[in-house]
Design an enzyme around this catalytic site. Sequence first.
Site, short mmCIF file in Angstrom:
data_model
loop_
_atom_site.label_atom_id
_atom_site.label_comp_id
_atom_site.label_asym_id
_atom_site.label_seq_id
_atom_site.Cartn_x
_atom_site.Cartn_y
_atom_site.Cartn_z
CG LEU A 228 -97.09 64.89 -40.40
CD1 LEU A 228 -98.49 65.24 -39.97
CD2 LEU A 228 -96.51 63.73 -39.61
CG ASP A 229 -98.70 60.83 -43.59
OD1 ASP A 229 -98.26 60.19 -42.63
OD2 ASP A 229 -99.82 61.36 -43.59
#
Lengths: 284, 284, 284, 284
Positions: A228-229
């Site tokens: 994520l991210d």
Amino acid sequence: MTSVILKVTCQDKKGLIAAVSGFISQNRGNIITLDEFVDKASNTFFMRIEWDIQDFSIAREKIAPAVAHVFASGGFGGKWELVFSDTKPRMAIFASRFDHCLWDLLLRHKAGELRCDIPVVISNHEDLLPVAEFFGVPYHVVPKTSENKFQAERKEFEILEDYQIDFVVMARYMQVLSEDFLSRYENRVINIHHSFLPAFEGAKPYHQAFERGVKIIGATAHFATVNLDKGPIIHQATLPISHQDTVDDLITKGRDIEKRVLSDGVKLYIANRVFVHGHRTIIL
Amino acid sequence: MTSVILKVTCQDKKGLIAAVSGFISQNRGNIITLDEFVDKASNTFFMRIEWDIQDFSIAREKIAPAVAHVFASGGFGGKWELVFSDTKPRMAIFASRFDHCLWDLLLRHKAGELRCDIPVVISNHEDLLPVAEFFGVPYHVVPKTSENKFQAERKEFEILEDYQIDFVVMARYMQVLSEDFLSRYENRVINIHHSFLPAFEGAKPYHQAFERGVKIIGATAHFATVNLDKGPIIHQATLPISHQDTVDDLITKGRDIEKRVLSDGVKLYIANRVFVHGHRTIIL
Amino acid sequence: MTSVILKVTCQDKKGLIAAVSGFISQNRGNIITLDEFVDKASNTFFMRIEWDIQDFSIAREKIAPAVAHVFASGGFGGKWELVFSDTKPRMAIFASRFDHCLWDLLLRHKAGELRCDIPVVISNHEDLLPVAEFFGVPYHVVPKTSENKFQAERKEFEILEDYQIDFVVMARYMQVLSEDFLSRYENRVINIHHSFLPAFEGAKPYHQAFERGVKIIGATAHFATVNLDKGPIIHQATLPISHQDTVDDLITKGRDIEKRVLSDGVKLYIANRVFVHGHRTIIL
Amino acid sequence: MTSVILKVTCQDKKGLIAAVSGFISQNRGNIITLDEFVDKASNTFFMRIEWDIQDFSIAREKIAPAVAHVFASGGFGGKWELVFSDTKPRMAIFASRFDHCLWDLLLRHKAGELRCDIPVVISNHEDLLPVAEFFGVPYHVVPKTSENKFQAERKEFEILEDYQIDFVVMARYMQVLSEDFLSRYENRVINIHHSFLPAFEGAKPYHQAFERGVKIIGATAHFATVNLDKGPIIHQATLPISHQDTVDDLITKGRDIEKRVLSDGVKLYIANRVFVHGHRTIIL
């Protein structure tokens, strides 16, 4: 005017530009733009070349084999891709309850800024139906819970296939996509994170920004990955803030920059300008 | 690594990129960067192409004739220019009493940011001698009045010739150069104007900006031409201001942007990226 | 014109502005600027008020007791500080080998942008002596190793006391100051970090930025604290970059923004506009 | 929380802040924000002060007379205005065929960013009716030709009075308002010009910008005055462009900045932060 774009990623080797431009020239194509980049650390060559095919002596459906021949006879290896300017990519928007990115994408599309089709909006909530309806875009609700995630994604895949979707834009979609989803649409899912990554990864970045007392906020358009991210960053921008800004002010100011950064990232993708290289992007 | 840069301006015609890149490839050159642009209104093609000549099979002094042959046999016309990466252009700085742009240029040069030689500073005042001295750059004072302008410029020409100067940068030099001067150094004199042109042409732009009550100020790096403040623009930037800023505040804030815009403009020029096209520039 | 600045930090309570402005008015002072802010989460009131004392009926040395009386009789508590506009704070610059921030501070000081005295530069290397010399500023070399850190800091304290230093600016000073040092100069040591914190804390932020593939870089001026790179942020700014920028390009571009952000932060501090509130700053 | 904002413009005179804050304090009001500015050239004092009236000992309808008394007894002269935070100003939007500014204003209003009512949209064309309808805002078409201008404006006045409009926003409205109109709504008509004024006044600023070869474009929110494009500027911003941008690209990129600058200008106006001073504005 119809043109074709050739995207190339290969080892850097002398003669590729000459071979490709010679091929185009010999067949009476006119080069419109040529952008290239060499990543020295990995000795990788990236090129985006577009040429007018109005007078091109090779028929449209035979261009790909002809390009393959150029690469084979030159021993260039690597990978390449052809895109015709009159075929628009088909984009699905995933949204939840925040509407600003959805509005921005649909309004820009209506204004002719986004050269793609937007045949469907998928959401885990009903809230944004009126927005999609205004633009005449079908809106499918696929509710998601931690329990039904697997089935929900199967439902989403069906919708994406029905609408022959090429790529997905997460317009502040508040659900994490599974590894299975992301591997099916590798480097074809664009997300917007509401911070200048890598600062403030994870949830509630504006709250984190407020707590840390930063003097700028930002937004990041990136490819969604399992980490994520951490996906390859396509575009970023920042905005000055001050001690006077509450978390609500940051959220308000942030909407402005989120939607712009996402739309700008989508434009780059649609223009076939984004090359993924490891966890970085090359924008030609 | 030694490389050569070819700058081309000609009518847009199929085959030029192929001809040039083919020429480079056949002679074992490796293209480092290629940037081009077509101005559709005038059907003009601009290209900047740089290649590594380490293994190039054509001797350095024979490259120009060989390129001439490529152009002649292809019937491309237009004009072109070759620059070797190991020959640094020689820049003269003209200054008066304001020191910020002079400092900025000399400091960046010292830091290795400006790939040029700076063999001389010319000024109509003695004030900035210590600055030039610090960097070991000869400083010539050529006083100017409305009466002695002709003679003063003759003196300046001598100095420029003595130092074999290629181009001139007016670092807030407060004298207007004559038509004669500018025609000798056509598109080779870079000036900084302290406003976002075409707003606030002429004298005292910060006073004008204050009077008009604008909320931004700016700076413009452009080629000096006979029509003051109307020369082709190389680079511009702006800065937000407010009602709290006095004229003195604007002057202070402006210094920051003036020096940056000028140095950025000079960098583009030195990198052989600036093409003049009528009263506009193409930056490749 | 001589003026006095009163900086107040206290619990938010009705009547403080009235009490202070009434006190000023009754004694024939003229308020020049008044800025205030209430942090609602902690119910804290911050105020910076400046008034002209030319016709003030209270003698200069009696203003502080008189203000103390206003606070006591109003029951306002908190803390406050008086600064006279004709007393310039004395700033020491700590530098190592990078010269850009040192040049920037000294040049701005010379240009009259920084209303402070700069009586001394301290460095762990001899390299930047010529820079300080040019401006006539004494330059003290205090070499530092992991072994001699304690003694070196004692030496630094002596120098700071000899020159009656009020605050310290770390102009890309490459040594970590001890807890002892920072507690003696609490919120009086300003550092520049070459990233948009909290991204890329620690060493080599440009290398980190390159690795992550971000599309912006930045700089952060903050108070130095024991928790490295976690001190209250005074000012930040960012700059767009691209895949074409190497680590060296980032370092070059970064110099520009580092020096500006540091100088802007120092200006705010000198203007008595910076209030530290926990790990955040209020800039009035 | 209900609060009241007092806007003051008067000659600079000692004691005004004390008098007003004393009045507030004595009547148990709590000051929320206080911003002031002195224009030294004209010795004019501007203040915006807001206080909480929850516990205020003066009844709402008696605050204005009480303030009048403060001013009279202090001999402060000048002019002042009281605005209660729970009365929203009523804004009419004038639009023609370009929809981006209209969308932006209506979407921001829906998102709660604009603290005003938007009871009506007036246009000289039918095109944007669906936009207004989506937000449930009445849409009146008042066609305009050079012949019927007088009658058309009479019709517009009727509509503005029917809807009790306080101020007008020209969202890329393509008609010039008459002197009569502008004098009725003096400093209450906000226009957006699609250039960084004073550059490119008049028609087709993007074409002008393209012709001049500038490297930035911009937008300006200003009060409409009889001297077209010369009214007091409220807000401005700019955007970098390049030689690659066609006039159409400028128009597309410009939309983004036009709508933001206009909405930001409107926000400042609604927040009662804009003071007109001659042909300039003070933003508190």
